[in-house]
Design an enzyme around this catalytic site. Structure first.
Site, PDB file in Angstrom:
ATOM      1  N   CYS A 127     151.032  23.201 -56.379  1.00 42.87           N
ATOM      2  CA  CYS A 127     151.643  22.573 -55.207  1.00 42.87           C
ATOM      3  C   CYS A 127     152.244  21.212 -55.543  1.00 42.87           C
ATOM      4  O   CYS A 127     153.189  20.766 -54.881  1.00 42.87           O
ATOM      5  CB  CYS A 127     150.638  22.445 -54.070  1.00 42.87           C
ATOM      6  N   TYR A 128     151.730  20.540 -56.583  1.00 41.08           N
ATOM      7  CA  TYR A 128     152.267  19.227 -56.949  1.00 41.08           C
ATOM      8  C   TYR A 128     153.617  19.337 -57.660  1.00 41.08           C
ATOM      9  O   TYR A 128     154.250  18.320 -57.926  1.00 41.08           O
ATOM     10  CB  TYR A 128     151.260  18.450 -57.787  1.00 41.08           C
ATOM     11  N   ASP A 152     147.923  21.508 -60.503  1.00 45.32           N
ATOM     12  CA  ASP A 152     147.961  22.383 -59.331  1.00 45.32           C
ATOM     13  C   ASP A 152     149.433  22.650 -59.023  1.00 45.32           C
ATOM     14  O   ASP A 152     150.238  21.718 -58.957  1.00 45.32           O
ATOM     15  CB  ASP A 152     147.270  21.693 -58.149  1.00 45.32           C
ATOM     16  N   HIS A 175     147.488   9.214 -54.937  1.00 44.86           N
ATOM     17  CA  HIS A 175     147.465  10.669 -54.820  1.00 44.86           C
ATOM     18  C   HIS A 175     148.906  11.164 -54.722  1.00 44.86           C
ATOM     19  O   HIS A 175     149.745  10.525 -54.085  1.00 44.86           O
ATOM     20  CB  HIS A 175     146.663  11.050 -53.569  1.00 44.86           C
ATOM     21  N   ARG A 223     146.168  13.652 -59.066  1.00 45.44           N
ATOM     22  CA  ARG A 223     145.510  12.369 -59.260  1.00 45.44           C
ATOM     23  C   ARG A 223     145.100  12.244 -60.720  1.00 45.44           C
ATOM     24  O   ARG A 223     144.999  13.234 -61.451  1.00 45.44           O
ATOM     25  CB  ARG A 223     144.264  12.260 -58.378  1.00 45.44           C
ATOM     26  N   ASP A 256     148.674  32.266 -52.219  1.00 45.83           N
ATOM     27  CA  ASP A 256     148.660  31.985 -50.785  1.00 45.83           C
ATOM     28  C   ASP A 256     150.021  31.417 -50.401  1.00 45.83           C
ATOM     29  O   ASP A 256     150.815  31.031 -51.263  1.00 45.83           O
ATOM     30  CB  ASP A 256     147.528  31.029 -50.409  1.00 45.83           C
ATOM     31  N   ASP A 265     147.733  28.228 -57.250  1.00 50.60           N
ATOM     32  CA  ASP A 265     147.707  26.856 -57.744  1.00 50.60           C
ATOM     33  C   ASP A 265     147.509  26.783 -59.252  1.00 50.60           C
ATOM     34  O   ASP A 265     148.005  25.879 -59.915  1.00 50.60           O
ATOM     35  CB  ASP A 265     146.666  26.013 -56.994  1.00 50.60           C
ATOM     36  N   HIS A 305     150.826  27.522 -51.475  1.00 50.45           N
ATOM     37  CA  HIS A 305     151.213  27.306 -52.872  1.00 50.45           C
ATOM     38  C   HIS A 305     152.509  28.049 -53.206  1.00 50.45           C
ATOM     39  O   HIS A 305     153.285  27.584 -54.045  1.00 50.45           O
ATOM     40  CB  HIS A 305     150.081  27.718 -53.814  1.00 50.45           C
ATOM     41  N   LYS A 315     142.484  14.767 -62.940  1.00 46.54           N
ATOM     42  CA  LYS A 315     142.288  16.004 -62.191  1.00 46.54           C
ATOM     43  C   LYS A 315     143.041  17.151 -62.858  1.00 46.54           C
ATOM     44  O   LYS A 315     143.865  16.947 -63.750  1.00 46.54           O
ATOM     45  CB  LYS A 315     142.774  15.824 -60.748  1.00 46.54           C
TER      46      LYS A 315
END
Length: 396
Positions: A281-282, A279, A230, A273, A341, A334, A344, A276
């Site tokens: 945040c990654y 996003d 992850h 991952r 938010d 995201d 993120h 998936k």
């Protein structure tokens, strides 16, 4: 007729090869939203070649609104109040927006209420100590960067708390009698590094060996041995090994292969991952892995490209963040059509900073400030904190 760039981009879209699944349908839906935004971006470029732009003032207003008080939708984060302060304060610092002296004092005083009598910080006043809000509170106080903020941290009791949540294997539980998790090792090590607790003490005995066992067959790291790789856990694991001077314990080539495969060909952002959705945040949680890998590999390599560019497509990531995650009302989300938010917003800004400050760009002046790739503090705040705490006697 699509632009030539658009045609090339469309060829990278997901292909289910005639076997649709729920996962493939979700991927195609996200790609369609992204395709629409990229088309609008190309039209905007015809009017203003400097697009896409960071609308810093809108983001500052968005963040300051939440600094004054959180709406009811954040009630679920009642046990994450140091995190909320860290995300907001860190984001404002990246945007080169200073808190007022009164705001800095208020943040320090509130976080003092979150510090537990037996050491460590809780998610809110009166709650139990936990490694995650301890990490967030220490980073928030270092971001505030005043002597009042630094003095909030009881280093002796914090060391006692770390011993309470350490297991004989060298791993950490997040709180007393809580779950064993690689995040625990990461949070403990970052906090110890920042406030001058000894990394060679008994607290971290066997930690490097335990963390190395969390690397999976894919190359990334799971939450503990045997779990799926992850993005967030991988940064936690690899950064922990770096802090313990134990990178040699992991398979660096497998890690690099896993990390580069997390950047999505069409969207330009990172997924957390395998199989998936991307996003925002990654942008940090995966993007922050590359400077660490690069620093390690550059010691052995003669290829100058390691000194010039990150080992991911930094332009594609920046475009994804600014076009797909930046919202018109301020803040980041995201992925497209999802509300912004503060979590993120913080981590996409961190990813944007990483992408802009490539290896040879350290002296460049960008609208946003430079962060440390895995400690995740703005570099001058990190330097000031280390100067303050390392002038004090080390805590064993």
């Amino acid at each position: 007729m699509e632009h030539d760039f658009g045609l090339a981009l469309l060829r990278t879209r997901f292909n289910d090869e005639g076997f649709p699944t729920k996962t493939s349908e979700e991927q195609e839906e996200v790609e369609e939203r992204v395709r629409h935004l990229y088309q609008l971006f190309h039209l905007a470029m015809e009017v203003d070649p400097e697009e896409p732009k960071l609308d810093a003032q809108k983001h500052i207003l968005f963040l300051r609104k939440y600094l004054r008080g959180l709406p009811s939708k954040y009630e679920c984060l009642d046990a994450s109040q140091p995190w909320l302060l860290y995300w907001i304060c860190h984001s404002l610092t990246i945007l080169r927006e200073e808190l007022t002296p009164k705001e800095k004092s208020e943040v320090a005083q509130y976080l003092a209420l979150c510090q537990c009598p037996d050491g460590g910080f809780a998610g809110g006043p009166g709650q139990n100590a936990h490694l995650a809000p301890t990490y967030a509170a220490v980073l928030a106080l270092c971001t505030v960067g005043t002597e009042e903020a630094y003095k909030v941290i009881d280093r002796e009791k914090l060391a006692q708390f770390l011993r309470k949540v350490r297991l004989p294997s060298g791993s950490f539980v997040m709180n007393v009698d809580g779950e064993e998790d690689i995040r625990g090792a990461f949070c403990a090590l970052i906090v110890a590094r920042l406030i001058n607790l000894s990394l060679s003490s008994d607290i971290f005995c066997n930690t490097a060996h335990w963390v190395s066992q969390c690397q999976t067959y894919e190359g990334g790291f799971g939450g503990k041995p045997g779990l799926e790789a992850h993005g967030g856990y991988t940064l936690c694991g690899f950064a922990s090994l770096a802090l313990l001077n134990a990178i040699h314990l992991c398979d660096i080539n497998a890690l690099l292969r896993w990390a580069v495969m997390r950047q999505m060909s069409f969207e330009g952002g990172f997924q957390g991952r395998t199989n998936k959705l991307f996003d925002g945040c990654y942008s940090f949680w995966v993007g922050g892995i590359f400077p660490l890998i690069q620093k390690f590999l550059s010691k052995k390599a003669t290829n100058s490209i390691l000194d010039e560019h990150w080992l991911f497509h930094s332009q594609a990531l920046q475009e994804c963040i600014l076009i797909c995650c930046q919202t018109s009302k301020g803040g980041f989300c995201d992925k497209p059509k999802v509300p912004a938010d503060v979590y993120h917003t913080c981590n996409t800004l961190c990813g944007l900073s990483l992408a802009q400050y490539e290896p040879l760009s350290e002296s460049a002046e960008y609208p946003i400030a430079q962060i440390h790739p895995f400690i995740n503090l703005e570099v001058s705040r990190l330097r000031n904190a280390l100067e303050y705490f390392y002038a004090l006697p080390q805590v064993a």
